[in-house]
Enzyme design. Structure first.
Site, PDB file in Angstrom:
ATOM      1  N   MET A  71     -10.182  16.473  34.205  1.00  0.00           N
ATOM      2  CA  MET A  71      -9.882  15.656  33.005  1.00  0.00           C
ATOM      3  C   MET A  71      -8.683  14.838  33.456  1.00  0.00           C
ATOM      4  SD  MET A  71     -10.300  18.752  30.258  1.00  0.00           S
ATOM      5  CE  MET A  71     -10.233  20.013  31.498  1.00  0.00           C
ATOM      6  N   MET A 140     -18.841  18.183  26.133  1.00  0.00           N
ATOM      7  CA  MET A 140     -17.778  18.941  25.492  1.00  0.00           C
ATOM      8  C   MET A 140     -18.116  19.111  23.956  1.00  0.00           C
ATOM      9  SD  MET A 140     -15.428  18.988  27.852  1.00  0.00           S
ATOM     10  CE  MET A 140     -14.325  19.831  26.377  1.00  0.00           C
ATOM     11  N   GLY A 145      -8.662  18.887  25.935  1.00  0.00           N
ATOM     12  CA  GLY A 145      -7.190  18.844  26.099  1.00  0.00           C
ATOM     13  C   GLY A 145      -6.614  20.403  25.749  1.00  0.00           C
ATOM     14  N   GLY A 148      -9.144  26.816  22.272  1.00  0.00           N
ATOM     15  CA  GLY A 148      -8.785  27.573  20.949  1.00  0.00           C
ATOM     16  C   GLY A 148      -8.953  26.486  19.930  1.00  0.00           C
ATOM     17  N   GLY A 177     -15.965  24.428  24.841  1.00  0.00           N
ATOM     18  CA  GLY A 177     -15.151  24.104  23.763  1.00  0.00           C
ATOM     19  C   GLY A 177     -15.565  24.872  22.327  1.00  0.00           C
ATOM     20  N   GLY A 178     -14.858  25.846  22.203  1.00  0.00           N
ATOM     21  CA  GLY A 178     -15.183  26.573  20.898  1.00  0.00           C
ATOM     22  C   GLY A 178     -16.257  27.596  20.763  1.00  0.00           C
TER      23      GLY A 178
HETATM   24  C1  DX5 Z   1     -10.787  21.795  26.705  1.00  0.00           C
HETATM   25  C2  DX5 Z   1     -11.179  22.831  28.127  1.00  0.00           C
HETATM   26  C3  DX5 Z   1     -11.921  24.004  27.949  1.00  0.00           C
HETATM   27  C4  DX5 Z   1     -11.093  25.104  27.096  1.00  0.00           C
HETATM   28  C5  DX5 Z   1     -12.037  25.822  26.254  1.00  0.00           C
HETATM   29  O1  DX5 Z   1     -10.214  20.753  27.178  1.00  0.00           O
HETATM   30  O2  DX5 Z   1     -12.149  21.869  29.055  1.00  0.00           O
HETATM   31  O3  DX5 Z   1     -12.325  24.505  29.126  1.00  0.00           O
HETATM   32  O4  DX5 Z   1     -10.401  25.876  27.971  1.00  0.00           O
HETATM   33  O5  DX5 Z   1     -11.301  26.546  25.463  1.00  0.00           O
HETATM   34  P1  DX5 Z   1     -11.968  27.247  24.202  1.00  0.00           P
HETATM   35  O6  DX5 Z   1     -13.004  28.309  24.662  1.00  0.00           O
HETATM   36  O7  DX5 Z   1     -10.743  28.249  23.825  1.00  0.00           O
HETATM   37  O8  DX5 Z   1     -12.259  26.357  23.243  1.00  0.00           O
HETATM   38 ZN    ZN Z   2     -13.143  22.701  30.564  1.00  0.00          ZN
END
Ligand code: DX5
Ligand code: ZN
Length: 225
Positions: A71, A140, A145, A148, A177-178
């Site tokens: 990222m 995504m 970023g 949680g 994510g999530g």
């Molecule tokens: C977010 C990351 C994710 C993040 C996911 O920007 O790319 O990989 O660690 O975390 P959770 O599973 O807690 O949403």
């Molecule tokens: Zn990631």
């Protein structure tokens, strides 16, 4: 159902950074399939994590696959360093610059698998011209970023549309994510086979990692049919 196996990819963004090598070893011994490594630059996303030196430092902690999610913008100046640090697959965001095609060419020229990542607000048509040069599409399910955050359910339709677009090409679909035991069935049913989990994998400390991962896996497997 995907031709690929279901893979649970714990995101080390949710690990204890003071003990990162031990955390990687522990979560992978607990049943993680891929190590998901979130690299953030404070520019493309509003958070900063770590760079290639940290990836290199944790490489000896496990033999498992290193899934590096960049990222960062620009990405190209750092691709070689992440490849040398031990990445097996490197994903770049379609939104990170005007020359993502070049970035994907560079990743494959380094001998690594290549992934294209899309933010929740980016239309799936962005990956269509790139499908013959990627090994994975990363969709995504939060705005990147932070760990949680709440799962964005509308991305499930995009997962299904990308799966149809991929057809019989050998391309994996990752969601990030999530992801929890509650949301995993939604993305697995839509066609994702790589499920990143940060907070849901690492919650409760090392003693809980195996049951956390097993809960996500069994919920997803059931939804794959
Ligand atoms: C977010 C990351 C994710 C993040 C996911 O920007 O790319 O990989 O660690 O975390 P959770 O599973 O807690 O949403
Ligand atoms: Zn990631």
């Amino acid at each position: 159902m995907s031709a690929f196996p279901l893979r649970i990819a714990p995101s080390i963004l949710s690990a204890d950074f003071a003990r990162l090598g031990a955390e990687v070893a522990s979560v992978m011994e607990a049943g993680g399939d891929w190590v998901h490594i979130d690299v953030m630059d404070g520019h493309f996303v509003p958070n900063i994590t770590f760079g290639p030196a940290v990836v290199k430092a944790i490489r000896p902690a496990t033999d498992k696959f290193f899934d590096v999610h960049l990222m960062i913008a620009p990405a190209d100046p750092y691709l070689e360093a992440f490849a040398e640090a031990g990445a097996d697959l490197i994903s770049v965001h379609a939104e990170a610059g005007p020359h993502v095609h070049r970035s994907l060419q560079a990743i494959r020229a380094l001998g690594k698998k290549a992934g294209i990542a899309l933010n929740p607000g980016t239309h799936e048509s962005a990956v269509e011209p790139l499908l013959d040069m990627v090994d994975m599409v990363l969709l995504m399910t939060v705005n990147p970023g932070f760990g949680g955050q709440a799962f964005i359910e509308s991305v499930c339709g995009k997962v299904a549309r990308v799966k149809a677009m991929i057809g019989d090409r050998p391309i994996e679909i990752e969601v990030d994510g999530g992801v929890t035991p509650q949301t995993a069935p939604l993305v697995a049913a839509a066609g994702a086979n790589v499920l990143v989990a940060g907070s849901a994998a690492f919650k409760g400390g090392a003693g809980a990692y195996a049951s956390n991962i097993a809960a996500i896996r069994s919920a997803a497997e059931a939804a794959r049919g």
